[in-house]
Design an enzyme around this catalytic site. Structure first.
Site, mmCIF file in Angstrom:
data_model
loop_
_atom_site.group_PDB
_atom_site.id
_atom_site.type_symbol
_atom_site.label_atom_id
_atom_site.label_comp_id
_atom_site.label_asym_id
_atom_site.label_seq_id
_atom_site.Cartn_x
_atom_site.Cartn_y
_atom_site.Cartn_z
ATOM 1 N N TRP A 99 0.834 -1.205 0.000
ATOM 2 C CA TRP A 99 0.000 0.000 0.000
ATOM 3 C C TRP A 99 0.866 1.251 0.000
ATOM 4 C CZ3 TRP A 99 -4.299 -1.253 -1.899
ATOM 5 C CH2 TRP A 99 -4.959 -2.434 -1.535
ATOM 6 N N LYS A 158 -11.949 -1.753 6.707
ATOM 7 C CA LYS A 158 -11.073 -2.607 7.506
ATOM 8 C C LYS A 158 -11.464 -2.587 8.990
ATOM 9 C CE LYS A 158 -8.467 -3.421 3.870
ATOM 10 N NZ LYS A 158 -7.599 -2.393 3.331
ATOM 11 N N ASP A 176 -1.569 6.651 6.461
ATOM 12 C CA ASP A 176 -2.612 5.727 6.018
ATOM 13 C C ASP A 176 -2.871 4.762 7.176
ATOM 14 O OD1 ASP A 176 -4.150 3.703 4.940
ATOM 15 O OD2 ASP A 176 -2.802 3.266 3.259
HETATM 16 C C1 LIG Z 1 -6.997 -1.888 2.045
HETATM 17 C C2 LIG Z 1 -5.967 -0.844 2.181
HETATM 18 C C3 LIG Z 1 -5.851 0.205 1.249
HETATM 19 C C4 LIG Z 1 -6.725 0.305 0.023
HETATM 20 O O1 LIG Z 1 -7.990 0.680 0.354
HETATM 21 P P1 LIG Z 1 -9.118 0.913 -0.782
HETATM 22 O O2 LIG Z 1 -10.208 1.507 0.049
HETATM 23 O O3 LIG Z 1 -9.447 -0.413 -1.351
HETATM 24 O O4 LIG Z 1 -8.585 1.854 -1.782
HETATM 25 C C5 LIG Z 1 -4.894 1.153 1.471
HETATM 26 N N1 LIG Z 1 -4.077 1.101 2.539
HETATM 27 C C6 LIG Z 1 -4.152 0.114 3.447
HETATM 28 C C7 LIG Z 1 -3.216 0.105 4.601
HETATM 29 C C8 LIG Z 1 -5.101 -0.896 3.301
HETATM 30 O O5 LIG Z 1 -5.170 -1.883 4.193
#
Ligand SMILES: *Cc1c(COP(=O)(O)O)cnc(C)c1O
Length: 354
Positions: free
Chosen positions: A100, A191, A167
């Site tokens: 990511w 998540k 993030d």
């Molecule tokens: C799942 C995830 C993403 C991507 O998320 P989307 O909503 O599918 O774009 C980005 N960063 C992390 C750490 C993730 O676990």
């Protein structure tokens, strides 16, 4: 029968949230209307958005500190480019701790110079880099707090004089941190907060408006702030369901209470991985994630037996990501101790049988 769901995302949410959300699809607040058919500008929905925003700030301990909360669309992946679009004038730093982060770096490069300040790509991201120097002249420094795919988690965040952007998609609201160290936090809902379809952005307003480029409205944080996440139709149902999850978390005792549970769950599975000779962990011990435990069988011949056993025990979603292989048990806030114990029981049963 309800399964023990270890899926990495979209993933488990509290059962009571599923019930309440499904009720609102049929009849929202006894209005005779579904949450799916009302105007996003109706008082009922504006109240939902306001409550979601204030719960997020309250749970993170960021009330009255100059932060704004947004519920946007396009997933965390859109934040990879939106952060750079809004903040990158000349040079940004990135800590590369997984796929990511790597994707965030790729997007930022469209907007300016990107320095990879540290990386653990050399070891397929099984650890968190430490002891690196952060350049002084960055527009911002970006990191990923929890690496969903690899099962590592930053415990000590980098020190920098630049705004820290993070993030937190897969560990937001899971552990206590001094969230005021971060100038911008983003997290895809699916998540640890709600269904797929909305992304939480918590942003310190003072970092905006410092770059020269023109920004299209839908990608401009200032536009979304000025319209309180209602510049266009917001993702009504994901925002509502996220709000319900935040209510649930507050009632439970907030992040402090859930952190204690999350540590117990993680300790339970990691001690099994360590003590059971049939399994080995993927991530470096000191960097292991409390959210996603990655591990594999020492002897691949046991795969068929093990897979049959966990399926039989009502367990779902433990297959590892293709870039790591093996298994991954995602233990987000809504996963119960009992759920983790059921997986650990299967692991120790396997040792008894093998
Ligand atoms: C799942 C995830 C993403 C991507 O998320 P989307 O909503 O599918 O774009 C980005 N960063 C992390 C750490 C993730 O676990």
């Amino acid at each position: 029968m309800k399964k023990h769901n270890f899926s990495a995302g979209p993933c488990i949410l509290p059962q009571e949230v599923f019930k309440e959300a499904s009720q609102a699809v049929l009849d929202f607040n006894d209005s005779g209307l579904s949450i799916l058919e009302i105007s996003h500008r109706s008082k009922d929905f504006v109240d939902v958005m306001d409550e979601a925003r204030s719960l997020a700030l309250e749970l993170l301990g960021l009330e009255g500190k100059g932060y704004k909360v947004l519920f946007l669309q396009g997933g965390a992946s859109t934040q990879f480019l939106m952060t750079a679009y809004n903040l990158l004038q000349s040079k940004a730093g990135y800590i590369n701790t997984g796929s990511w982060s790597d994707k965030a770096i790729k997007e930022a490069k469209f907007f300016g110079e990107v320095v990879e300040v540290a990386s653990s790509k050399d070891a397929n991201y099984n650890y968190i880099p430490k002891g690196y120097d952060v350049p002084e002249d960055l527009d911002y420094l970006h990191c990923t707090s929890n690496n969903t795919i690899f099962g590592t988690q930053i415990k000590d965040f980098p020190k920098t004089n630049a705004p820290l952007v993070c993030d937190m998609s897969s560990d937001i609201f899971s552990r206590q941190l001094d969230f005021s160290k971060f100038s911008l936090i983003y997290a895809g809902a699916q998540k640890n907060m709600g269904p797929a379809g909305t992304t939480l952005v918590v942003i310190k307003e003072e970092i905006l408006g410092k770059i020269e480029r023109q920004i299209p409205s839908m990608l401009d944080y200032k536009v979304h702030i000025s319209k309180s996440s209602m510049f266009n139709t917001p993702p009504v149902f994901p925002v509502y369901t996220s709000m319900l999850t935040l209510r649930w978390l507050k009632k439970l005792g907030g992040i402090a209470a859930i952190e204690e549970e999350n540590e117990k769950k993680a300790n339970l599975i990691y001690s099994e991985i360590e003590l059971n000779p049939l399994f080995k962990g993927f991530a470096a011990k000191e960097d292991r994630s409390t959210m996603n435990a990655t591990f594999s069988l020492v002897d691949g011949d046991l795969k068929e037996t093990f897979d049959a056993m966990w399926k039989e025990a009502g367990i779902s979603g433990v297959n590892g990501h293709r870039s790591v292989g093996g298994y991954r048990a995602s233990m987000y806030n809504a996963m119960t101790m009992e759920g983790v114990a059921s997986l650990v029981d299967v692991m120790s049963d396997l040792e008894r049988k093998a």
